[in-house]
Design a protein around this motif. Sequence first.
Motif, mmCIF file in Angstrom:
data_model
loop_
_atom_site.group_PDB
_atom_site.id
_atom_site.type_symbol
_atom_site.label_atom_id
_atom_site.label_comp_id
_atom_site.label_asym_id
_atom_site.label_seq_id
_atom_site.Cartn_x
_atom_site.Cartn_y
_atom_site.Cartn_z
ATOM 1 N N THR A 1 -8.212 -2.887 -16.109
ATOM 2 C CA THR A 1 -8.030 -1.902 -17.170
ATOM 3 C C THR A 1 -8.636 -2.446 -18.454
ATOM 4 O OG1 THR A 1 -5.994 -1.122 -16.143
ATOM 5 C CG2 THR A 1 -6.349 -0.505 -18.435
ATOM 6 N N ARG A 2 -9.522 -1.658 -19.063
ATOM 7 C CA ARG A 2 -10.253 -2.024 -20.283
ATOM 8 C C ARG A 2 -10.938 -3.385 -20.134
ATOM 9 N NH1 ARG A 2 -9.481 1.601 -24.229
ATOM 10 N NH2 ARG A 2 -10.164 0.195 -25.858
ATOM 11 N N CYS B 1 -13.661 -6.421 -20.177
ATOM 12 C CA CYS B 1 -14.730 -6.898 -21.056
ATOM 13 C C CYS B 1 -15.380 -8.130 -20.438
ATOM 14 C CB CYS B 1 -14.182 -7.288 -22.421
ATOM 15 S SG CYS B 1 -13.646 -5.897 -23.413
ATOM 16 N N PRO C 1 -17.909 -4.693 -23.685
ATOM 17 C CA PRO C 1 -17.393 -3.803 -22.633
ATOM 18 C C PRO C 1 -18.119 -4.045 -21.314
ATOM 19 C CG PRO C 1 -17.862 -2.571 -24.627
ATOM 20 C CD PRO C 1 -18.409 -3.950 -24.831
ATOM 21 N N GLN D 1 -11.322 4.052 -17.960
ATOM 22 C CA GLN D 1 -10.807 2.809 -18.533
ATOM 23 C C GLN D 1 -10.307 1.868 -17.435
ATOM 24 O OE1 GLN D 1 -10.923 1.956 -21.835
ATOM 25 N NE2 GLN D 1 -12.094 3.827 -22.048
ATOM 26 N N VAL E 1 -9.369 -5.485 -28.339
ATOM 27 C CA VAL E 1 -9.503 -4.413 -27.350
ATOM 28 C C VAL E 1 -8.225 -3.601 -27.224
ATOM 29 C CG1 VAL E 1 -10.016 -3.927 -24.930
ATOM 30 C CG2 VAL E 1 -11.236 -5.752 -26.104
ATOM 31 N N TRP E 2 -7.081 -4.261 -27.270
ATOM 32 C CA TRP E 2 -5.804 -3.571 -27.081
ATOM 33 C C TRP E 2 -5.042 -3.356 -28.371
ATOM 34 C CZ3 TRP E 2 -3.986 -1.052 -22.966
ATOM 35 C CH2 TRP E 2 -4.612 -1.276 -21.747
ATOM 36 N N ALA F 1 -3.997 0.625 -27.050
ATOM 37 C CA ALA F 1 -5.434 0.750 -26.817
ATOM 38 C C ALA F 1 -6.168 0.963 -28.130
ATOM 39 C CB ALA F 1 -5.719 1.892 -25.859
ATOM 40 N N ALA G 1 -14.219 -2.528 -28.884
ATOM 41 C CA ALA G 1 -14.323 -3.187 -27.582
ATOM 42 C C ALA G 1 -15.228 -4.405 -27.629
ATOM 43 C CB ALA G 1 -14.814 -2.201 -26.537
#
Length: 122
Positions: A37-38, A40, A65, A73, A100-101, A106, A110
């Motif tokens: 999730t998300r 990088c 990203p 995501q 990022v978070w 969220a 990124a």
Amino acid sequence: MTVQLALLKSGEEVIADMQEMVIADGDDHRVIGYIFTRPCTVKLENKDNLSDLSGNKSYEIGLFPWMPLSASQEIRVTTEWVVTLVDPIEKLKSLYMKGVWNDGKASEIASATEQSDSGDGD
């Protein structure tokens, strides 16, 4: 939230909130992949061989990203592509969580960079 750093077969290092994808195998469960999730990509660079006064090399950590053109995501990755999963050093985890978070929520940001030295025990 379980933030992990994955080394993939491609050589990429990816940091993400990760969950296991499992299937029932009788009474047991078998891991068949992971949900990133998300995610990088992590880049570590020693620009111009910089050192601080004590001789420790200075590195720049960059987060970018992973699969930036994806609308999702959450990206599923099979176990065959994951070489290993490890806990990231605290500085990297903090950079990821803040950039990022947004410390648990969220964020639209990124990518970020931060200075780190190799002599730090984190």
